[in-house]
Scaffold this motif. Structure first.
Motif, mmCIF file in Angstrom:
data_model
loop_
_atom_site.group_PDB
_atom_site.id
_atom_site.type_symbol
_atom_site.label_atom_id
_atom_site.label_comp_id
_atom_site.label_asym_id
_atom_site.label_seq_id
_atom_site.Cartn_x
_atom_site.Cartn_y
_atom_site.Cartn_z
ATOM 1 N N VAL A 1 0.845 -1.196 0.000
ATOM 2 C CA VAL A 1 0.000 0.000 0.000
ATOM 3 C C VAL A 1 0.877 1.241 0.000
ATOM 4 O O VAL A 1 1.886 1.308 0.714
ATOM 5 N N ALA A 2 0.501 2.215 -0.818
ATOM 6 C CA ALA A 2 1.260 3.463 -0.905
ATOM 7 C C ALA A 2 1.134 4.250 0.397
ATOM 8 O O ALA A 2 0.029 4.496 0.890
ATOM 9 N N ARG A 3 2.267 4.637 0.981
ATOM 10 C CA ARG A 3 2.264 5.444 2.200
ATOM 11 C C ARG A 3 2.229 6.937 1.898
ATOM 12 O O ARG A 3 1.885 7.738 2.754
ATOM 13 N N LEU A 4 2.624 7.287 0.681
ATOM 14 C CA LEU A 4 2.613 8.689 0.261
ATOM 15 C C LEU A 4 1.985 8.783 -1.122
ATOM 16 O O LEU A 4 1.967 7.816 -1.878
ATOM 17 N N SER B 1 -2.185 7.454 -5.121
ATOM 18 C CA SER B 1 -2.688 8.173 -3.951
ATOM 19 C C SER B 1 -2.396 7.391 -2.686
ATOM 20 O O SER B 1 -2.200 6.169 -2.714
ATOM 21 N N VAL B 2 -2.361 8.087 -1.555
ATOM 22 C CA VAL B 2 -2.113 7.444 -0.265
ATOM 23 C C VAL B 2 -3.168 6.363 -0.019
ATOM 24 O O VAL B 2 -4.367 6.583 -0.206
ATOM 25 N N GLY B 3 -2.719 5.159 0.381
ATOM 26 C CA GLY B 3 -3.638 4.073 0.689
ATOM 27 C C GLY B 3 -3.993 3.197 -0.488
ATOM 28 O O GLY B 3 -4.620 2.146 -0.309
ATOM 29 N N SER B 4 -3.609 3.579 -1.696
ATOM 30 C CA SER B 4 -3.927 2.745 -2.857
ATOM 31 C C SER B 4 -2.977 1.547 -2.914
ATOM 32 O O SER B 4 -1.837 1.604 -2.460
ATOM 33 N N ILE B 5 -3.464 0.446 -3.482
ATOM 34 C CA ILE B 5 -2.658 -0.781 -3.589
ATOM 35 C C ILE B 5 -1.803 -0.709 -4.854
ATOM 36 O O ILE B 5 -2.330 -0.568 -5.952
ATOM 37 N N VAL B 6 -0.497 -0.791 -4.676
ATOM 38 C CA VAL B 6 0.415 -0.729 -5.826
ATOM 39 C C VAL B 6 0.863 -2.130 -6.270
ATOM 40 O O VAL B 6 1.331 -2.309 -7.383
ATOM 41 N N ALA B 7 0.738 -3.117 -5.384
ATOM 42 C CA ALA B 7 1.037 -4.510 -5.741
ATOM 43 C C ALA B 7 0.213 -5.406 -4.826
ATOM 44 O O ALA B 7 0.160 -5.176 -3.618
ATOM 45 N N ARG B 8 -0.449 -6.414 -5.399
ATOM 46 C CA ARG B 8 -1.395 -7.208 -4.635
ATOM 47 C C ARG B 8 -0.783 -8.507 -4.103
ATOM 48 O O ARG B 8 0.176 -9.029 -4.664
ATOM 49 N N LYS B 9 -1.376 -8.966 -3.021
ATOM 50 C CA LYS B 9 -0.973 -10.226 -2.394
ATOM 51 C C LYS B 9 -1.003 -11.358 -3.427
ATOM 52 O O LYS B 9 -1.894 -11.425 -4.267
ATOM 53 N N CYS B 10 -0.020 -12.236 -3.339
ATOM 54 C CA CYS B 10 0.124 -13.428 -4.207
ATOM 55 C C CYS B 10 0.636 -13.090 -5.603
ATOM 56 O O CYS B 10 0.752 -13.973 -6.442
#
Length: 327
Positions: free
Chosen positions: A174-177, A271-280
């Motif tokens: 998850v993006a922190r910034l 954006s903050v909180g968006s998923i940049v790479a998913r589990k698995c």
């Protein structure tokens, strides 16, 4: 241990007595007096190296010292000749290793078909099953069986570098910034702001925008806090220079621009909180790994493994946000 006497006896047994099998015992080690292998090898018309290998392999399973054996095997006429170790234990291991194949070997050397041996084998070996005892299952069932009997590996933390290729994420990243973390100029030109803007967060301008004033900005550079009238960036080629100061830091230009033109909004990439790479997800490389040289002419490219420099850049961005709120 007389080579001549050994050869004389073996030749007589093979050529005159026409024996099926001749075995010499002893003299297969590294001792100086050990001559039987060298004495009988010149008598071979055909070498049987695999029989010798089988004998040595059987002994090696018992002791590593079997590697010191020099046992040999060959054929002369219709006779098979073997040399085995002198120790009763070693001789027994060697002979037992090939005992099952010797009758068939003798049959073949005697120019017979070996049918008797094959017939015996057919009796001893059960017929191959025509139908598998294991029923066919679907791919989905097979995968479920594997999943049910597989243990989940413990997660590990690794640096973000080329060694990530081939690994699988155990949780969402998850993006922190936000990226960009500020209003960013899309091109080289002029921002309707006060100050100078370049693509480096350590130079974030904090002066509040005044109507009618402009400032230079470069591609990727932050746009300073602005008024509500116009906040935009104008392409250099779309302006007309009226006058400039001697040091070139102050300019007066003429242009037309729409509100928000040529500006990337905060978080427009991520954006903050968006998923940049998913589990698995599998982290993979595409094709071969090219060799790339990067020549940075500005200060916006930094080493992502240098955490101190990254923390400093993040702190500057947060300070910029606080100044925006105050203004």
């Amino acid at each position: 241990d007389d080579s001549f006497e050994i050869q004389k006896s073996v030749k007589d047994w093979c050529d005159v007595e026409n024996l099926d099998l001749v075995i010499t015992i002893g003299g297969t080690g590294f001792g100086v007096r050990g001559v039987p292998p060298e004495a009988i090898q010149p008598l071979f018309e055909k070498s049987c190296t695999e029989i010798a290998h089988a004998m040595i392999k059987a002994s090696l399973e018992k002791t590593g010292f079997a590697a010191l054996s020099r046992s040999v095997c060959g054929i002369r006429g219709n006779t098979i000749i073997l040399s085995v170790p002198g120790s009763p234990k070693g001789a027994k291991e060697n002979i037992q290793a090939i005992l099952n194949v010797l009758p068939h070997a003798i049959d073949l050397v005697r120019d017979e078909t070996g049918e008797n041996v094959h017939a015996q084998l057919r009796v001893e070996i059960p017929q191959r099953q025509r139908k598998s005892p294991y029923p066919m299952i679907s791919v989905t069932e097979a995968l479920n069986i594997i999943t049910d009997h597989s243990n989940t590996l413990s997660p590990i933390k690794v640096p973000v570098d080329e060694n990530l290729v081939g690994m699988v994420l155990v949780e969402d990243v998850v993006a922190r910034l936000s990226v960009p973390g500020y209003l960013a100029s899309i091109l080289d030109g002029y921002a309707v702001v006060v100050g100078v803007s370049i693509a480096n967060t350590s130079h974030l301008p904090a002066d509040k925008l005044l109507p009618g004033q402009i400032a230079r900005t470069t591609t990727g550079g932050p746009v300073p806090p602005g008024a509500t009238v116009v906040t935009a960036v104008v392409r250099v080629g779309d302006t007309t220079l009226i006058r400039a100061s001697a040091d070139g830091l102050q300019e007066e230009s003429h242009f037309q621009v729409n509100d928000g033109a040529n500006i990337r909004e905060i978080g427009s990439d991520t954006s903050v909180g968006s998923i940049v790479a998913r589990k698995c997800e599998l982290l993979s490389a595409v094709g071969g790994r090219p060799v790339i040289g990067v020549l940075s002419t500005g200060s916006e490219v930094i080493d992502h493994t240098n955490t101190l420099e990254l923390k400093f850049s993040i702190a500057i961005v947060l300070l910029y946000f606080q100044l925006q709120k105050l203004l």
